[in-house]
Design a protein around this motif. Structure first.
Motif, PDB file in Angstrom:
ATOM      1  N   ARG A   1       9.347   3.053  -0.185  1.00  0.00           N
ATOM      2  CA  ARG A   1       9.190   3.686  -1.496  1.00  0.00           C
ATOM      3  C   ARG A   1       8.634   5.097  -1.436  1.00  0.00           C
ATOM      4  O   ARG A   1       8.878   5.894  -2.325  1.00  0.00           O
ATOM      5  N   LEU A   2       7.806   5.393  -0.423  1.00  0.00           N
ATOM      6  CA  LEU A   2       7.149   6.706  -0.453  1.00  0.00           C
ATOM      7  C   LEU A   2       7.051   7.407   0.898  1.00  0.00           C
ATOM      8  O   LEU A   2       7.341   8.589   1.004  1.00  0.00           O
ATOM      9  N   LEU A   3       6.620   6.671   1.928  1.00  0.00           N
ATOM     10  CA  LEU A   3       6.216   7.369   3.149  1.00  0.00           C
ATOM     11  C   LEU A   3       7.379   7.975   3.921  1.00  0.00           C
ATOM     12  O   LEU A   3       7.256   9.053   4.489  1.00  0.00           O
TER      13      LEU A   3
ATOM     14  N   ALA B   1       6.980  -1.847   2.607  1.00  0.00           N
ATOM     15  CA  ALA B   1       7.326  -1.487   1.230  1.00  0.00           C
ATOM     16  C   ALA B   1       6.889  -0.054   0.928  1.00  0.00           C
ATOM     17  O   ALA B   1       7.610   0.707   0.273  1.00  0.00           O
ATOM     18  N   MET B   2       5.701   0.333   1.433  1.00  0.00           N
ATOM     19  CA  MET B   2       5.223   1.710   1.219  1.00  0.00           C
ATOM     20  C   MET B   2       6.168   2.717   1.872  1.00  0.00           C
ATOM     21  O   MET B   2       6.437   3.785   1.327  1.00  0.00           O
TER      22      MET B   2
ATOM     23  N   ILE C   1       1.245   8.398  10.130  1.00  0.00           N
ATOM     24  CA  ILE C   1       0.397   8.108   8.971  1.00  0.00           C
ATOM     25  C   ILE C   1      -0.444   6.876   9.301  1.00  0.00           C
ATOM     26  O   ILE C   1       0.085   5.849   9.729  1.00  0.00           O
TER      27      ILE C   1
END
Lengths: 80, 80
Positions: free
Chosen positions: A64-66, A60-61, A42
């Motif tokens: 939480r999401l990636l 942090a991304m 990504i």
């Protein structure tokens, strides 16, 4: 700043997609291929004043999401 | 030898998955994120006597199976 995140299945997690690719390569006549693993890449631009700040944000991304930290590892690279 | 292939959509090809990730990051409160692109990362072991041979082999694999050269670019790295 440009960030690049490599997300891979943890080594102890089975990777059926990688296995399918390995088998397909064999069928196509590529021999000597082993340990095929498929992950995600990504790439994104983030706003940050320095590389450390950008990396913290992208971490942090990932959490939480990636990425799915239960089964995946991630590696973050920040480019100027 | 270990080979790592990064496969990305060409820059002029729309990336709806990347766009969805960008929107989801915005929803989660991450601001200043732009140009999210998602690609693939394929890692594999190949048998070859030198790095050039390994790279040529992996290039052939990309052209025949791993990447779609019409819409994707690939980048090959060989590690000892």
């Amino acid at each position: 700043m440009k960030a690049r995140v490599a997300i891979r299945l943890r080594p102890d997690v089975l990777d059926p997609q990688g296995k399918a690719i390995g088998q397909a390569l064999g069928t196509l006549g590529f021999s000597g291929v082993d340990n095929v693993r498929q992950g995600k890449l990504i790439e994104l631009d983030v706003e940050a004043s320095d590389a450390a700040g950008a990396k913290a944000q992208v971490k942090a991304m990932c959490e939480r999401l990636l990425a799915n930290p239960v089964i995946e590892d991630y590696e973050i690279e920040i480019e100027g």
